[in-house]
Design an enzyme around this catalytic site. Sequence first.
Site, PDB file in Angstrom:
ATOM      1  N   GLY A 145      30.158  24.825 115.336  1.00  0.00           N
ATOM      2  CA  GLY A 145      29.024  25.494 114.684  1.00  0.00           C
ATOM      3  C   GLY A 145      27.836  24.550 114.602  1.00  0.00           C
ATOM      4  N   GLY A 166      22.293  25.306 110.530  1.00  0.00           N
ATOM      5  CA  GLY A 166      22.602  24.834 109.172  1.00  0.00           C
ATOM      6  C   GLY A 166      23.164  23.418 109.111  1.00  0.00           C
ATOM      7  N   GLY A 224      25.898  22.185 110.379  1.00  0.00           N
ATOM      8  CA  GLY A 224      26.393  21.686 111.667  1.00  0.00           C
ATOM      9  C   GLY A 224      25.257  21.080 112.475  1.00  0.00           C
ATOM     10  CB  SER A 280      33.215  26.315  99.964  1.00  0.00           C
ATOM     11  OG  SER A 280      32.468  27.024  99.004  1.00  0.00           O
ATOM     12  CE1 TYR A 340      33.012  30.819 103.227  1.00  0.00           C
ATOM     13  CE2 TYR A 340      32.698  30.529 100.866  1.00  0.00           C
ATOM     14  CZ  TYR A 340      32.498  30.096 102.156  1.00  0.00           C
ATOM     15  OH  TYR A 340      31.789  28.927 102.396  1.00  0.00           O
TER      16      TYR A 340
END
Length: 306
Positions: A23, A27, A29, A152, A179
């Site tokens: 990724g 963002g 990444g 997260s 998530y």
Amino acid sequence: MTKQKWTFENIPDLKGKYIIVTGGNSGLGYESVKAFALKGARVVLACRNMEKGEKARLEILKEKPTGDILVMQLDLASLASVKAFSDKMMQEFEQLDVLLNNAGIMATPNVKTADGFEAQLGTNHLGHFALTGHLLPLLKATPGSRVVNVSSLAHKGGKMDFNDLMFEKGRKFRPMRAYGQSKLANLLFTYELQRYFEARNINSLAVAAHPGGSNTRLANHFETNPFMEWVSKLARGAMQSAAIGALPQIRASVDPGAQGADYYGPDGLGEIFGHPVKVGSSAASRNKEDARQLWEWSVRKTGVAY
Ligand SMILES: NC(=O)c1ccc[n+]([C@@H]2O[C@H](COP(=O)([O-])OP(=O)(O)OC[C@H]3O[C@@H](n4cnc5c(N)ncnc54)[C@H](OP(=O)(O)O)[C@@H]3O)[C@@H](O)[C@H]2O)c1
């Protein structure tokens, strides 16, 4: 005396290092690829959309024309794509210093990956589990290599329901429930991988990081109506930049002081913003039995044995 904040300046010289960032086009990444390239590493910007990847590479080259960035196709929502990417890496590389498992999706509807997995667990965890397993020979061949998984704060609300991990047997699907589970899985995987390395005397580290709240495109799926779009924009405006948010995962990737199973996050109030320090994770993330079960389930689902 005040403690020094860990910043971009603390990143060591990375000449001769090989790093993969999943990724890497957007963002956190993107900011990670940029920081590694600026410090001289050879970086693979792995992305599902080559056009976006190439655009990101050109943007970084404006800052460092000699930056060594290879854009390569990788769709973590397809085991065939993960295998094809890994095969190419094995052919072209003889070492891998850091595998930064950064790519992720959040709060998507209940859709499936190409292999029929719930999208968030499938992309955020299973795709990276398969990728890491395929690349293990390269990691083992590189003394002091690292696998860094991006979790997260949402892992704290996550719950592993081993009777119904994919929300197929009656467990009610909620986007953020899926998530939270996937981000808890990222940590369970990190800690089990570190135990795997230690049990086999493999000279590699498994480390994790989280970015607090950072202004990226991650919340795009929330924007389903104009009101939510407005709320989302407002919330993003209050968040820290992706460049600062990426520092915990960058530190986890390159700080010589990192140890196996370390978890880095921001030092500010509630770990929502700030500069990277070692932080704690939930009791659920440290559950060894859950970690073992998740590992065995992941091997069965992906067909990738370590
Ligand atoms: N931003 C935050 O506040 C925050 C907070 C906690 C954790 N995180 C974590 O940070 C990580 C990076 O997210 P971000 O905030 O930087 O969001 P982002 O800007 O949306 O970037 C996510 C990246 O993942 C890629 N990706 C998504 N699905 C993929 C797939 N199937 N195969 C390959 N790549 C895929 C995206 O590619 P496309 O561009 O093609 O979509 C994009 O490059 C995620 O793991 C996320 O869970 C972020």
